[in-house]
Write a protein that holds these residues in place. Sequence first.
Motif, PDB file in Angstrom:
ATOM      1  N   GLN A   1      -7.759  54.462  51.499  1.00  0.00           N
ATOM      2  CA  GLN A   1      -7.518  55.887  51.332  1.00  0.00           C
ATOM      3  C   GLN A   1      -6.043  56.082  50.979  1.00  0.00           C
ATOM      4  OE1 GLN A   1      -9.479  58.595  54.166  1.00  0.00           O
ATOM      5  NE2 GLN A   1     -10.245  56.802  55.273  1.00  0.00           N
ATOM      6  N   LEU A   2      -5.639  57.333  50.771  1.00  0.00           N
ATOM      7  CA  LEU A   2      -4.242  57.650  50.468  1.00  0.00           C
ATOM      8  C   LEU A   2      -3.610  58.419  51.614  1.00  0.00           C
ATOM      9  CD1 LEU A   2      -4.141  58.782  46.713  1.00  0.00           C
ATOM     10  CD2 LEU A   2      -3.206  56.685  47.696  1.00  0.00           C
ATOM     11  N   SER A   3      -2.402  58.009  51.972  1.00  0.00           N
ATOM     12  CA  SER A   3      -1.621  58.748  52.961  1.00  0.00           C
ATOM     13  C   SER A   3      -1.061  60.013  52.310  1.00  0.00           C
ATOM     14  CB  SER A   3      -0.480  57.880  53.482  1.00  0.00           C
ATOM     15  OG  SER A   3       0.439  57.603  52.430  1.00  0.00           O
TER      16      SER A   3
ATOM     17  N   GLU B   1       0.522  56.684  49.592  1.00  0.00           N
ATOM     18  CA  GLU B   1       0.500  55.242  49.776  1.00  0.00           C
ATOM     19  C   GLU B   1      -0.922  54.793  50.093  1.00  0.00           C
ATOM     20  OE1 GLU B   1       2.966  53.169  49.298  1.00  0.00           O
ATOM     21  OE2 GLU B   1       4.553  54.653  49.019  1.00  0.00           O
ATOM     22  N   LEU B   2      -1.293  53.616  49.599  1.00  0.00           N
ATOM     23  CA  LEU B   2      -2.626  53.069  49.832  1.00  0.00           C
ATOM     24  C   LEU B   2      -2.701  52.500  51.237  1.00  0.00           C
ATOM     25  CD1 LEU B   2      -2.978  51.236  46.411  1.00  0.00           C
ATOM     26  CD2 LEU B   2      -4.287  53.263  47.106  1.00  0.00           C
ATOM     27  N   VAL B   3      -3.606  53.043  52.053  1.00  0.00           N
ATOM     28  CA  VAL B   3      -3.740  52.591  53.431  1.00  0.00           C
ATOM     29  C   VAL B   3      -5.180  52.174  53.699  1.00  0.00           C
ATOM     30  CG1 VAL B   3      -1.804  53.908  54.340  1.00  0.00           C
ATOM     31  CG2 VAL B   3      -4.058  54.980  54.216  1.00  0.00           C
ATOM     32  N   VAL B   4      -5.333  51.233  54.625  1.00  0.00           N
ATOM     33  CA  VAL B   4      -6.640  50.641  54.905  1.00  0.00           C
ATOM     34  C   VAL B   4      -7.175  51.212  56.215  1.00  0.00           C
ATOM     35  CG1 VAL B   4      -7.884  48.493  55.322  1.00  0.00           C
ATOM     36  CG2 VAL B   4      -6.024  48.555  53.652  1.00  0.00           C
TER      37      VAL B   4
ATOM     38  N   GLY C   1      -5.909  63.768  63.574  1.00  0.00           N
ATOM     39  CA  GLY C   1      -5.696  64.441  62.295  1.00  0.00           C
ATOM     40  C   GLY C   1      -6.197  63.634  61.122  1.00  0.00           C
ATOM     41  N   LEU C   2      -6.125  64.245  59.957  1.00  0.00           N
ATOM     42  CA  LEU C   2      -6.573  63.612  58.723  1.00  0.00           C
ATOM     43  C   LEU C   2      -5.589  62.534  58.269  1.00  0.00           C
ATOM     44  CD1 LEU C   2      -7.650  66.804  56.728  1.00  0.00           C
ATOM     45  CD2 LEU C   2      -9.187  65.093  57.720  1.00  0.00           C
ATOM     46  N   VAL C   3      -6.126  61.471  57.713  1.00  0.00           N
ATOM     47  CA  VAL C   3      -5.279  60.398  57.176  1.00  0.00           C
ATOM     48  C   VAL C   3      -4.281  60.962  56.186  1.00  0.00           C
ATOM     49  CG1 VAL C   3      -5.283  58.286  55.794  1.00  0.00           C
ATOM     50  CG2 VAL C   3      -7.055  58.636  57.531  1.00  0.00           C
TER      51      VAL C   3
END
Length: 245
Positions: free
Chosen positions: A40-42, A46-49, A63-65
Amino acid sequence: MRRTEVIAHRGSKGTHPENTLPAFEEALKAGSDGIELDVQLSGDQELVVIHDETVDRTSDGHGLVGEFTLQELKTLDAGSWFASEYAFSRIPSLQEVFDLLNSYQYTGVLNIEFKTNKYPYPGIEEKVMELVCRQNWPFAIEYSSFNYQTLRRVKKLDQSNKIALLFEQSEGAIEILDNRFLVTMWHPKLTWLREISESNVPKIPTRPWTVNHSHDLDYCFSKRTYGVITDYPAKALAIREKWQS
């Protein structure tokens, strides 16, 4: 005859906190043929897993990522919910996972699932491709999603990209998108595979999810499905030896 691939679901999800570096490292040590993760995107792009659209279930945050920056996500404890010994675990960036696999000289398959079901994260496909093209990684890369629009964009960016359709019902079992983009793999729910008749065994390579119980692993290995996606890769590999040694 080829052996059924064992794909580690969110790393070794059954034995370690999912989608964390310890989970991926355990999958590597087990000798998994493939590793699956969610991206997903922060808030700062940034690409986060991480699997869920919120951090609530797998961290001490709320909260939401997409409402957190990467730095803020890094302050969260992403392991204590699983076991106190993993309190040091953090939500990794996709770059960190790539670096870990690279350090092990991993030569299996990395399946990147785009979590764009609820939030489209505009530009996420381009960001992943940018990371993939940054260097020659030793592992193969495939992409999956329940969102077919995401998979269309992945193929438009590079026709050679391998895509897998995630689905639960037969309506999702299509072999081509827009009469243009061939599907490489099916990733159906295990119940779908069990329900179809023997005469309808899929010809397209199929990796059902999530195959954890011994009797389900026995079933898939006896049918020689192309692969299985499991939370317990070490267990699955041991059972595979009984059927496909």
